[in-house]
Design a protein around this motif. Structure first.
Motif, PDB file in Angstrom:
ATOM      1  N   TYR A  87     -11.552   3.792   5.931  1.00 27.59           N
ATOM      2  CA  TYR A  87     -11.662   2.326   5.905  1.00 27.59           C
ATOM      3  C   TYR A  87     -10.785   1.683   6.983  1.00 27.59           C
ATOM      4  O   TYR A  87     -11.262   0.898   7.800  1.00 27.59           O
ATOM      5  CB  TYR A  87     -11.281   1.818   4.513  1.00 27.59           C
ATOM      6  CG  TYR A  87     -11.506   0.332   4.337  1.00 27.59           C
ATOM      7  CD1 TYR A  87     -12.758  -0.172   3.989  1.00 27.59           C
ATOM      8  CD2 TYR A  87     -10.472  -0.581   4.530  1.00 27.59           C
ATOM      9  CE1 TYR A  87     -12.972  -1.537   3.848  1.00 27.59           C
ATOM     10  CE2 TYR A  87     -10.671  -1.936   4.389  1.00 27.59           C
ATOM     11  CZ  TYR A  87     -11.921  -2.404   4.035  1.00 27.59           C
ATOM     12  OH  TYR A  87     -12.125  -3.749   3.901  1.00 27.59           O
ATOM     13  N   GLU A  88      -9.501   2.034   6.995  1.00 28.97           N
ATOM     14  CA  GLU A  88      -8.571   1.416   7.948  1.00 28.97           C
ATOM     15  C   GLU A  88      -8.898   1.818   9.389  1.00 28.97           C
ATOM     16  O   GLU A  88      -8.699   1.040  10.317  1.00 28.97           O
ATOM     17  CB  GLU A  88      -7.132   1.831   7.597  1.00 28.97           C
ATOM     18  CG  GLU A  88      -6.083   1.034   8.347  1.00 28.97           C
ATOM     19  CD  GLU A  88      -4.655   1.418   7.958  1.00 28.97           C
ATOM     20  OE1 GLU A  88      -4.419   1.773   6.792  1.00 28.97           O
ATOM     21  OE2 GLU A  88      -3.788   1.360   8.837  1.00 28.97           O
ATOM     22  N   ARG A  89      -9.426   3.026   9.555  1.00 33.74           N
ATOM     23  CA  ARG A  89      -9.689   3.526  10.917  1.00 33.74           C
ATOM     24  C   ARG A  89     -11.001   2.984  11.467  1.00 33.74           C
ATOM     25  O   ARG A  89     -11.075   2.594  12.630  1.00 33.74           O
ATOM     26  CB  ARG A  89      -9.726   5.069  10.876  1.00 33.74           C
ATOM     27  CG  ARG A  89      -9.718   5.759  12.214  1.00 33.74           C
ATOM     28  CD  ARG A  89      -8.338   5.681  12.849  1.00 33.74           C
ATOM     29  NE  ARG A  89      -8.307   6.222  14.203  1.00 33.74           N
ATOM     30  CZ  ARG A  89      -8.721   5.579  15.294  1.00 33.74           C
ATOM     31  NH1 ARG A  89      -9.199   4.353  15.187  1.00 33.74           N
ATOM     32  NH2 ARG A  89      -8.663   6.145  16.486  1.00 33.74           N
ATOM     33  N   SER A 119       0.838  -1.207   0.000  1.00 33.58           N
ATOM     34  CA  SER A 119       0.000   0.000   0.000  1.00 33.58           C
ATOM     35  C   SER A 119       0.874   1.260   0.000  1.00 33.58           C
ATOM     36  O   SER A 119       0.484   2.289  -0.556  1.00 33.58           O
ATOM     37  CB  SER A 119      -0.944  -0.007   1.206  1.00 33.58           C
ATOM     38  OG  SER A 119      -0.227   0.129   2.393  1.00 33.58           O
ATOM     39  N   THR A 179      -9.040   5.051   2.109  1.00 31.15           N
ATOM     40  CA  THR A 179      -8.449   3.820   2.646  1.00 31.15           C
ATOM     41  C   THR A 179      -7.822   4.046   4.015  1.00 31.15           C
ATOM     42  O   THR A 179      -8.040   3.269   4.943  1.00 31.15           O
ATOM     43  CB  THR A 179      -7.362   3.289   1.669  1.00 31.15           C
ATOM     44  OG1 THR A 179      -7.929   3.256   0.366  1.00 31.15           O
ATOM     45  CG2 THR A 179      -6.909   1.904   2.056  1.00 31.15           C
ATOM     46  N   LYS A 180      -7.054   5.145   4.151  1.00 30.05           N
ATOM     47  CA  LYS A 180      -6.300   5.353   5.389  1.00 30.05           C
ATOM     48  C   LYS A 180      -7.139   5.967   6.509  1.00 30.05           C
ATOM     49  O   LYS A 180      -6.999   5.585   7.667  1.00 30.05           O
ATOM     50  CB  LYS A 180      -5.086   6.265   5.118  1.00 30.05           C
ATOM     51  CG  LYS A 180      -4.030   5.590   4.270  1.00 30.05           C
ATOM     52  CD  LYS A 180      -3.531   4.405   4.986  1.00 30.05           C
ATOM     53  CE  LYS A 180      -2.310   3.776   4.597  1.00 30.05           C
ATOM     54  NZ  LYS A 180      -1.995   2.541   5.297  1.00 30.05           N
ATOM     55  N   TYR A 193      -5.353  -3.591   2.061  1.00 33.16           N
ATOM     56  CA  TYR A 193      -5.515  -2.140   1.878  1.00 33.16           C
ATOM     57  C   TYR A 193      -5.123  -1.696   0.468  1.00 33.16           C
ATOM     58  O   TYR A 193      -5.714  -0.779  -0.086  1.00 33.16           O
ATOM     59  CB  TYR A 193      -4.702  -1.370   2.929  1.00 33.16           C
ATOM     60  CG  TYR A 193      -5.198  -1.608   4.326  1.00 33.16           C
ATOM     61  CD1 TYR A 193      -6.542  -1.427   4.643  1.00 33.16           C
ATOM     62  CD2 TYR A 193      -4.341  -2.028   5.333  1.00 33.16           C
ATOM     63  CE1 TYR A 193      -7.008  -1.664   5.918  1.00 33.16           C
ATOM     64  CE2 TYR A 193      -4.797  -2.258   6.613  1.00 33.16           C
ATOM     65  CZ  TYR A 193      -6.138  -2.085   6.903  1.00 33.16           C
ATOM     66  OH  TYR A 193      -6.606  -2.315   8.170  1.00 33.16           O
ATOM     67  N   PRO A 247      -9.764  -2.281  10.771  1.00 34.80           N
ATOM     68  CA  PRO A 247      -8.466  -1.769  11.240  1.00 34.80           C
ATOM     69  C   PRO A 247      -7.312  -2.781  11.197  1.00 34.80           C
ATOM     70  O   PRO A 247      -6.179  -2.390  11.084  1.00 34.80           O
ATOM     71  CB  PRO A 247      -8.745  -1.354  12.689  1.00 34.80           C
ATOM     72  CG  PRO A 247     -10.210  -1.482  12.900  1.00 34.80           C
ATOM     73  CD  PRO A 247     -10.737  -2.384  11.849  1.00 34.80           C
ATOM     74  N   ASP A 305      -1.577  -5.662   4.724  1.00 33.03           N
ATOM     75  CA  ASP A 305      -1.262  -4.569   3.811  1.00 33.03           C
ATOM     76  C   ASP A 305      -1.843  -4.781   2.404  1.00 33.03           C
ATOM     77  O   ASP A 305      -2.329  -3.854   1.763  1.00 33.03           O
ATOM     78  CB  ASP A 305       0.259  -4.405   3.746  1.00 33.03           C
ATOM     79  CG  ASP A 305       0.632  -3.163   2.986  1.00 33.03           C
ATOM     80  OD1 ASP A 305       0.281  -2.071   3.461  1.00 33.03           O
ATOM     81  OD2 ASP A 305       1.224  -3.278   1.900  1.00 33.03           O
TER      82      ASP A 305
END
Lengths: 511, 69
Positions: free
Chosen positions: A354-356, A31, A350-351, A367, A360, A364
């Motif tokens: 989505y990731e938060r 990512s 994404t960061k 993502y 979570p 990698d």
């Protein structure tokens, strides 16, 4: 307007860009490779990418048209309206973002303040970037239809296909390296117009004389500083307080599409140098895109719609072959804006979202896949939503309004957060929300509060000042942030030890 | 007040002065920075990698433009 050789040049340009995008696919494995080009980019490529991202296809027509109507004063947007802000970004903000190891500006704000500031900032940016994509595509399609008679949706689909392919496959590396080619093509096209135009007018002095002799309303066409008493949208007070003090720093310090490139630099020196190199190149933009407006005025005075100045100039000036080159440059402007918006929106989604909030703990590769899928979905949405822009005439204005409401307060909390360690997380949140509220109120009552039609420069200044005052007062009334939290995120609190910094970041993320 | 009407009596020369000041401020700021910060991450310390010189060049060109136009 175009003949065989012109079409060939445009086709060659498209094929070259597609090949480049496909080639850079080979370098994307993680990512970080996708969103930050594996942190391997050299300063010269990033600087060129920053400049070309800032100039869209619509600017070819818009800047030239504005210069035709108002003169060289439009150049302020690329000179005082860019250069000091870029120097500040290069020497202070970009190195700190780079050291913090963040992917996005909302991520930095989240670390410096709290999750609320991060989420508000991420959502507003996502909204602006998404809606803007459809508008950019539609506006360019309409322009090509009016100039060339090409069907609007065909232009949009071809552009979306080419840009989508290389952005989805190659990520930020493909975006930046195709931007380099696009800048070269744009500069060659614009230089051709400039040289041929000035030569036809008999030189610079002859052009100045010809334009100033058109009448008293053209007397200020070669002045960068205009009095606030003149009937102009660009008085020096607005240019200085609104543009130079607020909008320009907000754009170059807080704009994800601009800053993201520097975060992909191979080291801190390259990150700093990239923005300074961008500032150097930016100085040529008025020469290449504003001067043609003046050339058009000298050669073809009396065009009623300023936006017809650029196409009229091409028709008047350029031989076959050169017209194709200028059209390739036009597409380069379009593609560089679309690819940057796509890549930045995918990174924020994404960061920061989505990731938060959604998944979570994924690996990698997950993502990376999400980033690619979101880029594709966003592009399809932009193509489908593009015709809607036509149904609502004010939609472009709404987006610009949201953008300017948001910029002043964002700059206020970024400046305070970077330069004043006493700024607390609640001060930052209050400054952002309070500043946005003040800007919204000023917009709602702009007819009674301001004397000019579109006071966005003044509103930006007052909302910035409000954000600054509110954030300062609330910070003084709330608990200061612990030193461990803000180390490496505030100017003067440098943390050079990468290993220690990574450890600290992990610890904060866990909290 | 919101329109900066209180500044309308100032001549264009004052406008030019403020704008040139906006270029000089970051230049002065850059020259106060430590050498180690300016070269941080650079492959070597050759003169052309000194970013203060880059800022000086850019600001000099800009001031010349604002003095001419």
């Amino acid at each position: 307007m175009l003949n065989g050789i012109d079409y060939l040049i445009v086709l060659l340009y498209f094929a070259g860009i597609l090949w480049m995008g496909y080639y850079f696919k080979n370098f994307v494995h993680t990512s970080t490779d996708y969103f930050l080009a594996g942190k391997m980019l050299p300063f010269w490529a990033i600087g060129m990418s920053i400049v070309v991202t800032d100039i869209g296809a619509v600017d070819f027509i818009g800047l030239t048209g504005q210069a035709y109507r108002y003169g060289i004063v439009v150049g302020n947007f690329d000179w005082i309206g860019s250069v000091p802000a870029m120097i500040l970004a290069a020497l202070v903000f970009v190195p700190y973002y780079w050291r913090a190891g963040v992917f996005t500006i909302p991520e930095y704000l989240g670390r410096r303040y709290n999750i609320y500031v991060r989420t508000i900032h991420a959502c507003v940016w996502l909204l602006i970037l998404t809606l803007n994509l459809g508008i950019i595509l539609w506006a360019t399609g309409v322009m090509l239809s009016e100039l060339m008679g090409w069907p609007i949706m065909s232009s949009i689909l071809v552009t979306a296909f080419v840009v989508g392919l290389y952005t989805i496959l190659g990520g930020l590396s493909a975006v930046v390296m195709t931007d380099v080619v696009q800048l070269v093509v744009m500069f060659i096209g614009a230089i051709a117009v400039l040289i041929l135009g000035i030569w036809q007018l008999g030189g610079w002095s002859a052009m100045v004389q010809k334009i100033t002799s058109l009448g008293p309303e053209y007397a200020d066409h070669f002045s960068l500083i205009l009095s606030p008493n003149k009937n102009t949208p660009y008085p020096w007070t607005g240019i200085f307080f609104g543009l130079a003090i607020v909008l320009a720093p907000a754009y170059f310090i807080a704009n994800q599409t601009i800053v993201q490139r520097s975060l992909g630099a191979r080291n801190e020196w390259h990150a700093k140098a990239s923005v300074l190199w961008g500032a150097f190149l930016k100085m040529f933009i008025p020469v290449l895109f504003v001067f043609p407006g003046l050339i058009a005025l000298g050669l073809i005075p009396g065009i009623e719609d300023g936006d017809r100045a650029f196409p009229s100039l091409i028709k008047h000036l350029l031989p076959p072959g050169m017209t194709g080159l200028v059209f390739a440059a036009f597409f380069a402007g379009l593609m560089s804006s679309v690819d940057s918006a796509l890549n930045s929106a995918a990174t924020i989604w994404t960061k920061d979202i989505y990731e938060r909030f959604i998944k979570p703990e994924a690996n990698d590769l997950h993502y990376l896949r999400v980033g690619r899928i979101f880029t594709g979905v966003l592009l399809v949405f932009a193509v489908l939503s593009a015709p809607i822009s036509d149904l609502f005439e004010g939609i472009y204005l709404y987006i610009q309004t949201i953008f300017s409401i948001f910029q002043g307060p964002t700059l206020a909390i970024l400046l305070l957060g970077m330069f004043w360690r006493r700024t607390s997380q609640w001060g930052g949140l209050a400054g952002l929300v309070g500043g946005i509220c003040v800007a919204t109120i000023l917009y709602m009552f702009k007819e009674s509060l301001f004397t000019i039609d579109d006071p966005f420069l003044y509103i930006a200044f007052w909302s910035f000042l409000s954000g600054l005052v509110i954030a300062t007062i609330v910070s003084l009334l709330t608990r200061p942030e612990p030193l461990e939290k803000i180390r490496g995120l505030v100017y003067g609190l440098v943390l050079q030890d990468n290993e220690l910094q990574t450890k600290l970041r992990k610890q904060l993320d866990e909290e | 007040m919101f329109n900066f009407n209180w500044l309308s009596d100032l001549s264009n020369s004052w406008g030019r002065f403020f704008i040139i000041l906006a270029f000089i401020a970051p230049l002065v700021f850059a020259f106060t920075m430590k050498k180690s910060y300016i070269y941080e991450g650079a492959e070597d310390n050759t003169w052309w990698r000194n970013l203060k010189l880059w800022v000086l060049l850019i600001v000099a060109v800009q001031i010349a433009i604002y003095l001419y136009f």
